[in-house]
Each structure stands twice: as C-alpha cells, then as structure tokens.
Design a protein around this motif. Structure first.
Motif, PDB file in Angstrom:
ATOM      1  N   CYS A 170     -38.960  -7.909 -24.335  1.00 46.48           N
ATOM      2  CA  CYS A 170     -38.949  -8.778 -23.113  1.00 46.48           C
ATOM      3  C   CYS A 170     -40.557  -8.800 -22.622  1.00 46.48           C
ATOM      4  N   ALA A 171     -41.235  -9.695 -22.728  1.00 46.09           N
ATOM      5  CA  ALA A 171     -42.562  -9.692 -22.034  1.00 46.09           C
ATOM      6  C   ALA A 171     -42.700  -9.448 -20.694  1.00 46.09           C
ATOM      7  N   GLU A 172     -41.780 -10.012 -20.049  1.00 43.29           N
ATOM      8  CA  GLU A 172     -41.674  -9.909 -18.464  1.00 43.29           C
ATOM      9  C   GLU A 172     -41.061  -8.573 -17.984  1.00 43.29           C
ATOM     10  N   CYS A 173     -39.883  -8.142 -18.303  1.00 45.39           N
ATOM     11  CA  CYS A 173     -39.172  -7.066 -17.771  1.00 45.39           C
ATOM     12  C   CYS A 173     -39.051  -5.687 -18.525  1.00 45.39           C
ATOM     13  N   LYS A 174     -39.478  -5.945 -20.011  1.00 40.51           N
ATOM     14  CA  LYS A 174     -39.717  -4.897 -20.911  1.00 40.51           C
ATOM     15  C   LYS A 174     -38.253  -4.399 -21.325  1.00 40.51           C
ATOM     16  N   LYS A 175     -37.211  -5.195 -21.133  1.00 37.83           N
ATOM     17  CA  LYS A 175     -35.793  -4.808 -21.647  1.00 37.83           C
ATOM     18  C   LYS A 175     -35.932  -4.971 -23.301  1.00 37.83           C
ATOM     19  N   LYS A 176     -35.202  -4.076 -24.027  1.00 34.41           N
ATOM     20  CA  LYS A 176     -35.526  -4.083 -25.454  1.00 34.41           C
ATOM     21  C   LYS A 176     -34.304  -4.465 -26.035  1.00 34.41           C
ATOM     22  N   GLN A 197     -31.632  -7.199 -31.590  1.00 33.38           N
ATOM     23  CA  GLN A 197     -31.584  -8.700 -32.409  1.00 33.38           C
ATOM     24  C   GLN A 197     -32.635  -9.451 -31.385  1.00 33.38           C
ATOM     25  N   ARG A 198     -33.262 -10.392 -32.200  1.00 32.61           N
ATOM     26  CA  ARG A 198     -34.236 -11.256 -31.744  1.00 32.61           C
ATOM     27  C   ARG A 198     -33.233 -12.235 -30.463  1.00 32.61           C
ATOM     28  N   LYS A 199     -33.850 -12.455 -29.305  1.00 34.56           N
ATOM     29  CA  LYS A 199     -33.326 -13.318 -28.457  1.00 34.56           C
ATOM     30  C   LYS A 199     -34.059 -14.408 -27.875  1.00 34.56           C
ATOM     31  N   TRP A 200     -33.375 -15.575 -27.860  1.00 37.24           N
ATOM     32  CA  TRP A 200     -34.160 -16.720 -27.260  1.00 37.24           C
ATOM     33  C   TRP A 200     -34.516 -16.627 -25.581  1.00 37.24           C
ATOM     34  N   ILE A 201     -33.769 -15.780 -24.926  1.00 35.41           N
ATOM     35  CA  ILE A 201     -33.610 -15.625 -23.376  1.00 35.41           C
ATOM     36  C   ILE A 201     -33.218 -14.403 -23.112  1.00 35.41           C
ATOM     37  N   PHE A 254     -40.824 -12.680 -26.124  1.00 35.81           N
ATOM     38  CA  PHE A 254     -40.840 -11.547 -26.650  1.00 35.81           C
ATOM     39  C   PHE A 254     -41.607 -10.936 -27.522  1.00 35.81           C
ATOM     40  N   HIS A 255     -41.938  -9.571 -27.523  1.00 37.36           N
ATOM     41  CA  HIS A 255     -42.998  -9.269 -28.819  1.00 37.36           C
ATOM     42  C   HIS A 255     -42.250  -8.166 -29.372  1.00 37.36           C
ATOM     43  N   GLU A 256     -42.491  -8.092 -30.825  1.00 38.63           N
ATOM     44  CA  GLU A 256     -41.924  -7.184 -31.551  1.00 38.63           C
ATOM     45  C   GLU A 256     -42.496  -6.083 -31.750  1.00 38.63           C
TER      46      GLU A 256
END
Length: 104
Positions: free
Chosen positions: A9-15, A18-22, A31-33
């Motif tokens: 997640c670009a905001e909170c850095k949770k990894k 699987q690809r997430k939408w939210i 999100f960043h890969e």
C-alpha cells in the motif's frame, strides 16, 4: 533463493501477496509492486497424504503457512517435512504457486 512478489500500500505500507483494489487497513487504493526476501519461518503446516487426482502424483506433500518479512504470510508447498518455526526459503514460484525448501 527466489524473492517473493508483494503489493505494498502506497499509504500505510501494508504488504499483500495478492493484488488488492483497496487496502484493508487504511482503505487507500494505490499499491506498488515490490520483491521481498523469500526467507521465513513456518507458522503452521499439514501433511497431505490423500489428494485429488490432479495432485495425486505429488502425494505425500507438505503445505505450510510461511511468515515472511514485513508481516506477510504466504501459503506454500514445502519440499520436506517441517516443524513450526523451521527456517525455509523460496525456491520457485510458478503461476502463484510458491515452493519452499528447509534451510539446514
């Protein structure tokens, strides 16, 4: 050793594996890969002795939950029998099927 692809997640850095939408933590949508080191510890495991016909040629095999860095947990096949807290490393990832091997 093979690295493991995650979506951060670009905001909170949770990894996430699987690809997430939210993001389930902060509800951000960007999100960043990234790749993280493919080493971790066995959190839980089970030995599969009877399987569907599709996987019968693999039996018996071990499926484990592996804790990786950054709080990421992945379900993977393990090439040997393992115990909880054993150190393992990712040796392959084909079509999102992770295979880990015990580190001696």
């Amino acid at each position: 050793m093979t690295n493991v692809k995650v979506f951060e997640c670009a905001e909170c850095k949770k990894k996430y594996i699987q690809r997430k939408w939210i993001c389930s933590v902060c509800k951000h949508t960007e999100f960043h890969e990234k790749e993280i080191k493919g080493e971790g510890n066995v959190y839980s495991h089970t030995r599969i002795c009877i399987s569907s016909s599709e996987f019968a040629h693999l039996t018996p095999y071990t499926v484990a939950l592996i804790d990786l860095e950054g709080g990421v947990r992945v379900t993977a096949m393990v090439t040997e029998e393992v115990e909880i807290q054993d150190k393992v490393k990712c040796i392959s990832n084909q079509d999102n099927t992770y295979v880990f091997s015990k580190i001696n």
